[in-house]
Design a protein around this motif. Sequence first.
Motif, mmCIF file in Angstrom:
data_model
loop_
_atom_site.group_PDB
_atom_site.id
_atom_site.type_symbol
_atom_site.label_atom_id
_atom_site.label_comp_id
_atom_site.label_asym_id
_atom_site.label_seq_id
_atom_site.Cartn_x
_atom_site.Cartn_y
_atom_site.Cartn_z
ATOM 1 N N ASP A 1 0.846 -1.198 0.000
ATOM 2 C CA ASP A 1 0.000 0.000 0.000
ATOM 3 C C ASP A 1 0.879 1.245 0.000
ATOM 4 O O ASP A 1 1.340 1.699 1.047
ATOM 5 N N LEU A 2 1.096 1.820 -1.167
ATOM 6 C CA LEU A 2 1.963 2.998 -1.272
ATOM 7 C C LEU A 2 1.345 4.227 -0.614
ATOM 8 O O LEU A 2 2.053 5.200 -0.335
ATOM 9 N N ASP A 3 0.043 4.187 -0.349
ATOM 10 C CA ASP A 3 -0.603 5.327 0.317
ATOM 11 C C ASP A 3 -0.123 5.491 1.761
ATOM 12 O O ASP A 3 -0.318 6.550 2.371
ATOM 13 N N SER B 1 3.454 6.015 -9.092
ATOM 14 C CA SER B 1 3.571 4.559 -9.130
ATOM 15 C C SER B 1 5.038 4.168 -9.052
ATOM 16 O O SER B 1 5.934 4.997 -9.188
ATOM 17 N N ARG C 1 -0.092 4.206 -6.242
ATOM 18 C CA ARG C 1 -0.800 4.981 -5.229
ATOM 19 C C ARG C 1 -2.244 5.100 -5.682
ATOM 20 O O ARG C 1 -2.544 5.048 -6.879
ATOM 21 N N SER C 2 -3.154 5.297 -4.741
ATOM 22 C CA SER C 2 -4.550 5.478 -5.131
ATOM 23 C C SER C 2 -4.726 6.834 -5.811
ATOM 24 O O SER C 2 -3.937 7.765 -5.599
ATOM 25 N N ASN D 1 -5.165 9.619 -3.316
ATOM 26 C CA ASN D 1 -3.928 9.988 -2.637
ATOM 27 C C ASN D 1 -3.088 10.929 -3.500
ATOM 28 O O ASN D 1 -2.504 11.904 -3.006
ATOM 29 N N ILE D 2 -3.049 10.659 -4.791
ATOM 30 C CA ILE D 2 -2.301 11.516 -5.721
ATOM 31 C C ILE D 2 -2.948 12.901 -5.797
ATOM 32 O O ILE D 2 -2.262 13.928 -5.742
ATOM 33 N N GLU E 1 -2.197 15.023 -2.770
ATOM 34 C CA GLU E 1 -0.880 15.663 -2.772
ATOM 35 C C GLU E 1 -0.850 16.854 -3.728
ATOM 36 O O GLU E 1 -0.258 17.895 -3.419
#
Length: 202
Positions: free
Chosen positions: A11-13, A44, A68-69, A72-73, A76
Amino acid sequence: ISTPPRPLLKDLDLIPFPDRRSMFVVDAKGMVKYSYECRDMLASRGCPYPCTFCCAFEAWGTRKPRFRSIDNIIEECVYLNTTFNQKYFIFWDDLFTVNRQRTMELCEKIIQKSLNIKWLCVTRLNTLDTELLKVMKVAGCYEIQTGIESGNDRVLYYIKKGISLELIRRQTPIIKQSGVDWRIFLMIGFPSETKEEIDDTL
């Protein structure tokens, strides 16, 4: 010193946004100047293609892209826009358009949110089409950067690029017609490459 392998983060978030308030540059006189504006984004990790010259596989430990979701992107982007008045972004993903549907969803979300930002990304010719480029442009994409590497089919096959001169010539008009600016990456001096093959690239 080499630490043992560890499981990749699924989970990159979970990774917090970079602390851009601590980012700085050093000027010609050696003085530190804090630079709050940072255009760099990473949506990603990873690229599925086996190009022999690329270190993405070693860097990320897998050829399977992780994402990333979308929310989430966007979060940012909004944070940078509202906190630092950031309007230009660079997506440094190894292959921004690796998942066409996801790229469309991200662009559509940018449009829905009326973010009014400009951005560029790194991509591959064989992952682009007229519809995708059109939506990317509406979402603020003003430039794409893509690896062509060589103007010779034998070299392209040798480096496992997965594209051909025929594909390059077929995709070029699509990009030009989209109105999105583009830059290409070229390389010369591959092992076994001849002067004549270098001339093909030039």
